[in-house]
Structures are given as structure tokens and as C-alpha cells.
Motif scaffolding. Structure first.
Motif, PDB file in Angstrom:
ATOM      1  N   UNK A   2       0.838  -1.191   0.000  1.00  0.00           N
ATOM      2  CA  UNK A   2       0.000   0.000   0.000  1.00  0.00           C
ATOM      3  C   UNK A   2       0.879   1.248   0.000  1.00  0.00           C
ATOM      4  N   UNK A   3       0.673   2.076  -0.991  1.00  0.00           N
ATOM      5  CA  UNK A   3       1.457   3.296  -1.134  1.00  0.00           C
ATOM      6  C   UNK A   3       0.618   4.561  -1.035  1.00  0.00           C
ATOM      7  N   UNK A  23      -0.303   8.416   8.371  1.00  0.00           N
ATOM      8  CA  UNK A  23       0.837   8.938   7.596  1.00  0.00           C
ATOM      9  C   UNK A  23       2.116   8.925   8.419  1.00  0.00           C
ATOM     10  N   UNK A  24       1.993   9.268   9.694  1.00  0.00           N
ATOM     11  CA  UNK A  24       3.166   9.242  10.569  1.00  0.00           C
ATOM     12  C   UNK A  24       3.687   7.817  10.715  1.00  0.00           C
ATOM     13  N   UNK A  25       2.790   6.870  10.895  1.00  0.00           N
ATOM     14  CA  UNK A  25       3.191   5.477  11.037  1.00  0.00           C
ATOM     15  C   UNK A  25       3.880   4.975   9.766  1.00  0.00           C
ATOM     16  N   UNK A  26       3.389   5.405   8.612  1.00  0.00           N
ATOM     17  CA  UNK A  26       3.949   4.981   7.334  1.00  0.00           C
ATOM     18  C   UNK A  26       5.164   5.815   6.920  1.00  0.00           C
ATOM     19  N   UNK A  27       5.383   6.943   7.595  1.00  0.00           N
ATOM     20  CA  UNK A  27       6.450   7.893   7.247  1.00  0.00           C
ATOM     21  C   UNK A  27       6.277   8.400   5.818  1.00  0.00           C
ATOM     22  N   UNK A  28       5.028   8.822   5.510  1.00  0.00           N
ATOM     23  CA  UNK A  28       4.698   9.379   4.194  1.00  0.00           C
ATOM     24  C   UNK A  28       3.979  10.708   4.395  1.00  0.00           C
ATOM     25  N   UNK A  29       3.872  11.509   3.343  1.00  0.00           N
ATOM     26  CA  UNK A  29       3.167  12.792   3.477  1.00  0.00           C
ATOM     27  C   UNK A  29       1.677  12.628   3.771  1.00  0.00           C
ATOM     28  N   UNK A  30       1.169  13.533   4.585  1.00  0.00           N
ATOM     29  CA  UNK A  30      -0.271  13.629   4.839  1.00  0.00           C
ATOM     30  C   UNK A  30      -0.777  14.824   4.037  1.00  0.00           C
ATOM     31  N   UNK A  31      -1.860  14.608   3.295  1.00  0.00           N
ATOM     32  CA  UNK A  31      -2.464  15.664   2.480  1.00  0.00           C
ATOM     33  C   UNK A  31      -3.881  15.897   2.996  1.00  0.00           C
ATOM     34  N   UNK A  62       4.069   7.930  -2.453  1.00  0.00           N
ATOM     35  CA  UNK A  62       3.260   7.481  -1.322  1.00  0.00           C
ATOM     36  C   UNK A  62       2.625   8.683  -0.649  1.00  0.00           C
ATOM     37  N   UNK A  63       1.413   8.490  -0.133  1.00  0.00           N
ATOM     38  CA  UNK A  63       0.731   9.541   0.610  1.00  0.00           C
ATOM     39  C   UNK A  63      -0.495   8.983   1.315  1.00  0.00           C
ATOM     40  N   UNK A 177      -1.890  -1.970  11.483  1.00  0.00           N
ATOM     41  CA  UNK A 177      -1.490  -1.672  10.113  1.00  0.00           C
ATOM     42  C   UNK A 177       0.002  -1.893   9.919  1.00  0.00           C
ATOM     43  N   UNK A 178       0.305  -2.596   8.864  1.00  0.00           N
ATOM     44  CA  UNK A 178       1.707  -2.835   8.499  1.00  0.00           C
ATOM     45  C   UNK A 178       1.902  -2.368   7.061  1.00  0.00           C
ATOM     46  N   UNK A 179       3.021  -1.777   6.829  1.00  0.00           N
ATOM     47  CA  UNK A 179       3.341  -1.257   5.487  1.00  0.00           C
ATOM     48  C   UNK A 179       3.648  -2.409   4.551  1.00  0.00           C
TER      49      UNK A 179
END
Length: 179
Positions: A2-3, A23-31, A62-63, A177-179
Motif C-alpha cells: 500500500x502506497x 501517515x506518521x506510522x507509514x512515514x509518508x506525506x499527509x495531504x 506514497x501519501x 497496520x503494516x506497510x
């Protein structure tokens, strides 16, 4: 893997809070779509302005995107992997809508950085369609029907949908949730 994730749900369902945590857990941008849509003094962006603000964010690998804005479905779901629907009951959403509005009235802080959009008693309780509480009441059932139809639509067969029906389920989802 999941990206790209879109978190949807009725106003005051907790989309932004949930999305930021994911988003923090995934270390991706939050929009946050509301932050892209609303200009100062509660002025709305035109579709052209809104799409132009949204498109560059969607180009990232990713986002986590939070927001409904059905007019953007053709953009945001083009490459989305997962749609998480926060589908809480009407009573829960109404409670969250009223309590969140009261907290914002007391704090007086702008809802989105760079705007002067703050809650006012007039806007919150006496302004009809521009009241977020009235908007939640008016759209709760419509959103449920809309997302049920979208989940069944073959056009969106490439998307995995997760429907979370309570804050407890949302917390469990975030924990597991796991990436």
C-alpha cells in the motif's frame, strides 16, 4: 504494498486525525484536502484552482490523503491503493461535530494554516448550509449510500476498501497496520 491511501467519511468523523496518525506510522506525506480547498475568509477554491493544488501532491510515490470532495475522485482514485471509510453512526458523528465545533469556538485558532478561517457561533449554529454541523446532518446518509455504491462499482475494482464503523475499529486498524 500500500502506497497511496484516501481516508473518507462524513464531516467530523475524524479523517484528519486518523490520516495524520497513519501517515506518521507509514512515514509518508499527509495531504489534507480541506487545507487545499479553503482560502482565507471562507472562500472556496474553484475546481480549476483546487485540482491544480491537489495534482502535485498526488504525484508523490506514497501519501495519505484525507477528504471526500467527490469532484476529485477522477484524480485521487486514479492510482489509489486503499480507501479507508470512517463510517461511524449518525449519533457518534453528531457528537463529534458539535464537540469539535465548541472546542474550536473556544480556542479561536484557524482551522488551516495560512487562513483566518475560524469557527464563529454564527457560522456554526445559525448559518444554514455553511454550518459544519448542519452539513454533517445533511450529508451523513448521502455519504453512506455514495460510498456503498462506489465500493460496488467495477470502475473502482482496483481499489481495496476498508470500512471502519467505530473509533475503536479505527484505533485497532492503526495499531495493526503494516506497510
Amino acid at each position: 504494498m500500500t502506497q497511496r491511501i484516501n481516508v473518507v467519511g462524513t464531516s467530523a468523523s475524524g479523517k484528519t486525525t486518523f490520516s495524520k496518525a497513519l501517515a506518521q506510522k507509514m512515514a509518508v506525506p499527509h495531504i489534507e484536502m480541506d487545507a487545499l480547498f479553503w482560502k482565507s475568509d471562507w472562500q472556496e477554491s474553484s475546481n480549476a484552482e483546487f485540482f491544480a493544488k491537489l495534482e502535485p501532491h498526488l504525484q508523490a510515490k506514497s501519501w495519505v490523503l484525507d477528504g471526500n470532495y467527490t469532484r476529485t475522485t477522477h484524480l485521487k482514485w486514479r492510482q489509489v491503493d486503499l480507501v479507508i471509510w470512517l463510517d461511524y453512526g449518525f449519533g457518534r458523528n453528531l457528537y463529534q461535530s458539535v464537540s469539535r465545533t465548541i472546542k474550536r469556538l473556544i480556542s479561536g485558532t484557524a482551522l488551516w494554516e495560512g487562513t483566518n478561517n475560524v469557527e464563529s457561533f454564527q457560522r456554526a449554529f445559525l448559518s444554514g448550509d455553511s454550518s459544519i454541523i448542519w452539513w454533517m446532518i445533511k450529508t451523513h446518509g448521502k455519504n453512506q449510500r455514495k460510498y456503498q455504491q462506489m465500493m460496488a462499482n467495477p470502475e473502482f475494482a482496483h481499489i481495496q476498501f476498508v470500512r471502519l464503523k467505530s473509533p475503536r475499529q479505527a484505533r485497532q486498524f492503526l495499531q495493526q497496520f503494516k506497510i
